[in-house]
Design a protein around this motif. Structure first.
Motif, short mmCIF file in Angstrom:
data_model
loop_
_atom_site.label_atom_id
_atom_site.label_comp_id
_atom_site.label_asym_id
_atom_site.label_seq_id
_atom_site.Cartn_x
_atom_site.Cartn_y
_atom_site.Cartn_z
N MET A 24 0.83 -1.20 0.00
CA MET A 24 0.00 0.00 0.00
C MET A 24 0.87 1.25 0.00
SD MET A 24 -3.13 1.11 0.16
CE MET A 24 -3.04 2.76 -0.47
N THR A 25 1.93 1.24 0.84
CA THR A 25 2.79 2.41 0.94
C THR A 25 3.75 2.46 -0.23
OG1 THR A 25 2.70 2.18 3.31
CG2 THR A 25 4.35 3.67 2.44
N GLU A 26 3.87 3.61 -0.87
CA GLU A 26 4.77 3.76 -1.99
C GLU A 26 6.02 4.48 -1.52
OE1 GLU A 26 3.07 5.20 -5.60
OE2 GLU A 26 1.05 4.68 -4.95
N SER A 27 7.16 4.09 -2.09
CA SER A 27 8.39 4.79 -1.76
C SER A 27 8.32 6.19 -2.36
CB SER A 27 9.60 4.03 -2.32
OG SER A 27 9.50 3.94 -3.73
N LEU A 28 8.91 7.15 -1.69
CA LEU A 28 8.78 8.54 -2.11
C LEU A 28 10.16 9.19 -2.16
CD1 LEU A 28 6.90 11.01 -2.66
CD2 LEU A 28 7.08 11.48 -0.23
N SER A 29 10.51 9.72 -3.28
CA SER A 29 11.73 10.51 -3.39
C SER A 29 11.38 11.95 -3.05
CB SER A 29 12.29 10.42 -4.81
OG SER A 29 13.36 11.32 -4.96
N GLY A 85 -7.69 15.63 -10.32
CA GLY A 85 -6.39 15.79 -10.96
C GLY A 85 -5.32 16.30 -10.03
N ALA A 86 -5.66 16.58 -8.77
CA ALA A 86 -4.68 17.09 -7.82
C ALA A 86 -3.70 15.99 -7.41
CB ALA A 86 -5.38 17.65 -6.59
N ARG A 87 -2.45 16.38 -7.19
CA ARG A 87 -1.44 15.44 -6.67
C ARG A 87 -1.46 15.53 -5.14
NH1 ARG A 87 2.99 13.65 -8.98
NH2 ARG A 87 4.34 14.60 -7.39
N VAL A 88 -1.64 14.40 -4.50
CA VAL A 88 -1.87 14.35 -3.06
C VAL A 88 -0.83 13.45 -2.39
CG1 VAL A 88 -3.49 13.72 -1.23
CG2 VAL A 88 -4.34 14.69 -3.37
N ASN A 137 -9.02 0.73 -1.13
CA ASN A 137 -9.69 1.09 -2.38
C ASN A 137 -9.81 2.60 -2.53
OD1 ASN A 137 -10.02 -1.63 -2.99
ND2 ASN A 137 -12.08 -1.74 -2.09
N MET A 138 -10.05 3.27 -1.42
CA MET A 138 -10.21 4.72 -1.45
C MET A 138 -8.91 5.42 -1.85
SD MET A 138 -11.84 6.94 1.70
CE MET A 138 -13.10 5.72 2.01
N LEU A 139 -7.78 4.86 -1.42
CA LEU A 139 -6.49 5.51 -1.64
C LEU A 139 -5.73 4.93 -2.83
CD1 LEU A 139 -5.34 5.82 2.10
CD2 LEU A 139 -6.33 7.60 0.63
N LYS A 159 -0.09 9.51 -3.13
CA LYS A 159 1.07 8.84 -2.56
C LYS A 159 0.84 8.74 -1.05
CE LYS A 159 2.89 9.27 -6.61
NZ LYS A 159 2.78 8.12 -7.54
N VAL A 160 1.23 7.61 -0.47
CA VAL A 160 1.01 7.36 0.96
C VAL A 160 2.34 7.15 1.65
CG1 VAL A 160 -0.13 5.89 2.68
CG2 VAL A 160 -1.23 6.29 0.45
#
Length: 382
Positions: A1-6, A35-38, A211-213, A219-220
């Motif tokens: 579920m969690t994505e790596s983030l640079s 369309g917003a990046r969150v 499902n919501m995210l 990005k989480v």
């Protein structure tokens, strides 16, 4: 579920959302759809906030933070969440252990008849309540609410001890709102809630939040304090769902909360108790025991339960409804209102006890306001 983030992503985020519970997740999903990046951040190792659920070692789906029963009268809220989960119908029932008996709560016709050995009808029990109710000139406290409805004896047996355990205060010291929501029934309806929609997510709350995210614009980051990463990011607006006093470094002092300690147990038997929750208003250190298989509908040879022990310290669960606390919150609310770069939403950020559906409704309303704001001239990056 969690994505790596640079953290040197060249494009900025439109929104940094603090907290992946209902308020944060609903807003993340709605905003991503425009369309917003969150980026949504949570200090815990999971999404879903207090509604998070998981399977324990016995294979039972449990709620680590105590039972979360979904109920609402809002068609809009129900239809919105239905985009992310199928439902299982469930009507929660609660018994109270009083005078050696397990009696329905909220108090109804059966409660009175069994407790006092009577055989009243629905019409007669209304007269009974009227005969035992105390006249209260002005309802100010939780005690006033209850004794004004059902009298002193039922108040002492069902409410006073439970409230003292739950809040660490006598009902006479608490705002009327604490017990105002507790109905009294003159029929045999033993459902704890009377809402139009009484359901549970078919595959659990965590699956619903996943499902919501799942939107590619979301990005989480988990196990993360937003204060550690906010200075490293570019974002246009923050949505904050944590404790409002913590956001402002407790500059006016800490807002009082009651917390809970949860003791989970698994038993080698199919059923532990006769209903989903049994309250213990007068005995033991815990307030209630809940059995998850009733709530989730799971069939298994073993069963898991949770005991709830109210306490003063720990994670903030319940704002303490007293006038002086409301006045303290108003000071923080004024600071929050002055911050055009941050939107405060959810239970902790607004110091209110909301049911889950109320948090969803608040988040949806907040989204609409943010959309109106987005139509205004573009803001500068933080």
């Amino acid at each position: 579920m969690t994505e790596s983030l640079s953290l040197n992503v060249p494009a900025p985020f439109d929104y940094l959302i603090v907290g992946a519970g209902f308020a944060g997740s609903v807003l993340a999903e709605r905003l991503a759809g425009t369309g917003a990046r969150v980026l949504i951040v949570d200090r815990r190792p999971h999404i879903g906030g207090n509604a998070y659920d998981r399977y324990d070692d016995a294979g039972i789906l449990i709620h680590p933070y105590g039972p979360h029963i979904f109920h609402t009268n809002s068609k809009d809220v129900f239809e919105y969440l239905s985009k992310f989960t199928a439902w299982r119908p469930y009507q929660h029932r609660v018994l109270a252990s009083v005078d050696g008996q397990l009696l329905p709560i909220p108090i109804n016709l059966d409660t009175v008849n069994k407790l006092y050995g009577l055989n009243l009808t629905s019409f007669q029990v209304e007269d009974f309540f009227a005969s035992v109710a105390e006249k209260v000139e002005q309802v100010r406290t939780s005690e006033d609410v209850v004794v004004g409805k059902v009298g002193r004896d039922l108040y002492n047996k069902f409410f006073r001890g439970y409230t003292r355990k739950q809040w660490g205060l006598d009902p006479s010291e608490l705002d009327a709102s604490v017990t105002a929501r507790v109905p009294t029934r003159t029929n045999r309806d033993d459902r704890y809630f009377a809402d139009t929609y009484q359901v549970m997510p078919l595959h659990g709350y965590t699956r619903m939040f996943e499902n919501m995210l799942a939107h590619p614009n979301i990005k989480v980051m988990l196990n993360t304090d937003y204060r550690e990463i906010a200075p490293l990011l570019e974002y246009r607006h923050m949505i904050y769902t944590g404790p409002v006093d913590a956001f402002f470094d407790h500059c006016y002092g800490k807002l009082p909360y009651r917390s809970l300690e949860f003791r989970h147990e698994t038993h080698d038997q199919e059923v532990f108790q006769p209903v989903g929750t049994v309250n213990y208003p007068n005995d033991y250190g815990y307030t209630r025991i809940s059995e998850f298989k009733y709530i989730t509908g799971q069939v298994a040879p073993r069963t898991s339960v949770v005991y709830e022990y109210p306490q003063a310290e720990g994670d903030p669960y319940y704002p303490v409804p007293r006038p002086e606390n409301a006045e303290l919150y108003k000071k923080y609310e004024a600071l929050a209102d002055a911050r055009e770069d941050v939107t405060f939403v959810g239970r902790l950020a607004t110091y209110r006890y909301y049911n889950m559906d109320q948090v969803v409704a608040q988040a949806l309303a907040t989204f609409r306001r943010l959309q109106e704001r987005a139509a205004a001239p573009e803001e500068q990056l933080v």
